[in-house]
Design an enzyme around this catalytic site. Structure first.
Site, PDB file in Angstrom:
ATOM      1  N   ARG A 149      77.020   9.672  53.182  1.00  0.00           N
ATOM      2  CA  ARG A 149      75.708   9.312  52.392  1.00  0.00           C
ATOM      3  C   ARG A 149      74.629   8.772  53.375  1.00  0.00           C
ATOM      4  NH1 ARG A 149      74.570   9.586  46.488  1.00  0.00           N
ATOM      5  NH2 ARG A 149      75.371  11.130  46.366  1.00  0.00           N
TER       6      ARG A 149
ATOM      7  N   HIS B 155      73.778  18.971  50.090  1.00  0.00           N
ATOM      8  CA  HIS B 155      75.222  18.076  49.060  1.00  0.00           C
ATOM      9  C   HIS B 155      76.702  19.124  48.727  1.00  0.00           C
ATOM     10  CE1 HIS B 155      76.829  14.838  46.968  1.00  0.00           C
ATOM     11  NE2 HIS B 155      75.984  15.000  45.590  1.00  0.00           N
TER      12      HIS B 155
ATOM     13  N   GLN C  66      79.032  18.534  45.675  1.00  0.00           N
ATOM     14  CA  GLN C  66      78.663  18.659  44.919  1.00  0.00           C
ATOM     15  C   GLN C  66      78.423  19.939  43.980  1.00  0.00           C
ATOM     16  OE1 GLN C  66      77.337  15.898  42.398  1.00  0.00           O
ATOM     17  NE2 GLN C  66      77.521  17.568  41.514  1.00  0.00           N
TER      18      GLN C  66
ATOM     19  N   ASP D 163      68.075  19.306  39.099  1.00  0.00           N
ATOM     20  CA  ASP D 163      68.245  17.887  39.578  1.00  0.00           C
ATOM     21  C   ASP D 163      67.107  17.096  39.754  1.00  0.00           C
ATOM     22  OD1 ASP D 163      68.817  15.877  41.088  1.00  0.00           O
ATOM     23  OD2 ASP D 163      69.059  16.893  43.199  1.00  0.00           O
TER      24      ASP D 163
ATOM     25  N   CYS E 231      73.734  17.551  38.728  1.00  0.00           N
ATOM     26  CA  CYS E 231      74.484  16.941  39.637  1.00  0.00           C
ATOM     27  C   CYS E 231      74.610  15.652  39.362  1.00  0.00           C
ATOM     28  CB  CYS E 231      74.481  17.168  40.633  1.00  0.00           C
ATOM     29  SG  CYS E 231      72.276  15.881  41.401  1.00  0.00           S
TER      30      CYS E 231
ATOM     31  N   ARG F 221      84.030  16.121  40.483  1.00  0.00           N
ATOM     32  CA  ARG F 221      83.485  16.069  42.336  1.00  0.00           C
ATOM     33  C   ARG F 221      85.179  14.777  42.388  1.00  0.00           C
ATOM     34  NH1 ARG F 221      78.887  13.743  43.571  1.00  0.00           N
ATOM     35  NH2 ARG F 221      79.938  13.934  45.763  1.00  0.00           N
TER      36      ARG F 221
HETATM   37  N1  NVA Z   1      68.731  15.840  45.169  1.00  0.00           N
HETATM   38  C1  NVA Z   1      69.395  14.148  44.736  1.00  0.00           C
HETATM   39  C2  NVA Z   1      70.519  14.358  44.166  1.00  0.00           C
HETATM   40  C3  NVA Z   1      71.400  12.982  43.706  1.00  0.00           C
HETATM   41  C4  NVA Z   1      72.921  12.802  43.814  1.00  0.00           C
HETATM   42  C5  NVA Z   1      69.027  13.385  46.080  1.00  0.00           C
HETATM   43  O1  NVA Z   1      69.066  13.980  46.815  1.00  0.00           O
HETATM   44  O2  NVA Z   1      68.385  11.668  45.429  1.00  0.00           O
HETATM   45  N1   CP Z   2      75.479  13.417  42.268  1.00  0.00           N
HETATM   46  C1   CP Z   2      76.037  12.128  42.980  1.00  0.00           C
HETATM   47  O1   CP Z   2      75.974  12.364  43.799  1.00  0.00           O
HETATM   48  O2   CP Z   2      75.576  11.392  42.372  1.00  0.00           O
HETATM   49  P1   CP Z   2      75.501  10.208  42.668  1.00  0.00           P
HETATM   50  O3   CP Z   2      73.912   9.516  43.614  1.00  0.00           O
HETATM   51  O4   CP Z   2      75.802   8.729  41.842  1.00  0.00           O
HETATM   52  O5   CP Z   2      76.714   9.522  44.310  1.00  0.00           O
END
Ligand code: NVA
Ligand code: CP
Length: 315
Positions: free
Chosen positions: A106, A133, A136, A230, A270, A298
């Site tokens: 990540r 992502h 997801q 989101d 998500c 997930r």
């Molecule tokens: N769009 C959000 C998703 C978090 C799971 C982010 O990138 O922070």
């Molecule tokens: N949806 C998702 O990726 O959640 P986290 O940021 O908690 O991993």
């Protein structure tokens, strides 16, 4: 077998994605029956989890999933490794991938995970970047198939022709929905405030007919099979928080929006969610919301993904 990475949704074919959903259903059924399914036990396989941004779901789903499949996990963050002290990503990739069988990352820019993958000896999975992502969206589509299966039993038939409405930021989730729509033959209705639009090039799609843009989020929800949103401010964009709060004020999924979607439309997010910002409590905690199944899934789809990347197709 050559190394397969999963850096974007389109790194698997439509056929492989359908196969993955079938495996996820099998693996989930084992989990629910409390039956062992441990293809990574002998020889023991190790997954490295690298987090440069915070996570709850991604960490727990990969970590619990890997242990349940008989493997092991190594957890690294920017703060507790040399990643945060400017070791070149190429060197980290060379070293880490000599000691583990699989890596999930990540991070921020997509180019960073691509560079890691280029120098990795083992498959690399995108656990969220600024641009995408994909894990997801695998979970979201699998959840849609579970709740609204096709008569044929083929998961791809349950997705084809559907309308998914995206309300909010043209972010990593939105981009990945567009890739999925182009590949699996459904349409995304996109409504974002101006200045936060999706970009087909950034999303990596060639065919713009897989999405339609709407100024009014309620218009975008008309006839939808699934409404999804989101956070207004994704990780890494916190400096824009105040400007975004103003710009996104009308992009809150509420009961009026759900009322114009199909009567059996689902709602997904998500997570993490901010009730009263991008979605009302009535919607996220209401009868059309499937966010808890979505979060649980997930783990099941990622188990199927790890199985596919490490062991290939089994059936
Ligand atoms: N769009 C959000 C998703 C978090 C799971 C982010 O990138 O922070
Ligand atoms: N949806 C998702 O990726 O959640 P986290 O940021 O908690 O991993």
């Amino acid at each position: 077998m050559s190394i397969r990475h999963y850096l974007q949704f389109k790194d698997l074919t439509a056929d492989e994605t359908g196969y993955l959903f079938q495996r996820a259903a099998f693996i989930k059924q084992k989990f629910k029956a409390v039956e062992k399914y441990q293809p990574f036990a002998d020889p023991d396989r190790t997954l490295a989890l690298i987090f440069e941004k915070a996570s709850t779901r991604t960490r727990v789903s990969f970590e619990a999933g890997m242990y349940q499949m008989g493997g092991s996990v190594v957890h690294l963050t920017t703060g507790d490794s040399q990643l945060g002290r400017a070791e070149p990503i190429e060197d980290s990739a060379r070293v880490i991938s000599r000691m583990v069988d699989l890596v999930m990352i990540r991070t921020y820019e997509q180019t960073k995970i691509e560079r890691f993958a280029e120098f990795s000896r083992v498959p690399v999975i995108n656990g969220l970047t600024n641009e995408f992502h994909p894990c997801q969206i695998l979970a979201d589509l699998f959840t849609m198939v579970e709740h609204r299966p096709a008569a044929s039993g083929n998961p791809l038939d349950a997705i084809k022709g559907k309308v998914v409405t995206w309300v909010g930021d043209g972010n990593n989730m939105a981009n990945t929905w567009l890739q999925a729509a182009e590949m699996l033959d459904f349409t995304v209705h996109v409504s974002t405030p101006s200045g936060y639009e999706v970009d087909a090039k950034l999303a990596g799609i060639g065919d713009k007919s897989c999405f339609k843009v709407f100024k009014d989020p309620k218009e975008a929800c008309k006839g939808a099979d699934l409404v999804t949103t989101d956070v207004w401010t994704s990780m890494g964009y916190e400096a824009e928080n105040e400007a975004r709060r103003k710009a996104f004020a009308d992009w809150c999924v509420d009961e009026d929006m759900m009322a114009v979607a199909k009567p059996d439309a689902l709602f997904m997010h998500c997570l993490p969610a901010h009730r009263g910002e991008e979605v009302t409590s009535e919607v996220i905690d209401g009868p059309q919301s499937v966010v808890w199944d979505e979060a649980e899934n997930r783990m099941h789809v990622q188990k199927a993904l790890m199985e596919l990347l490490l062991l290939g197709r089994l059936a």
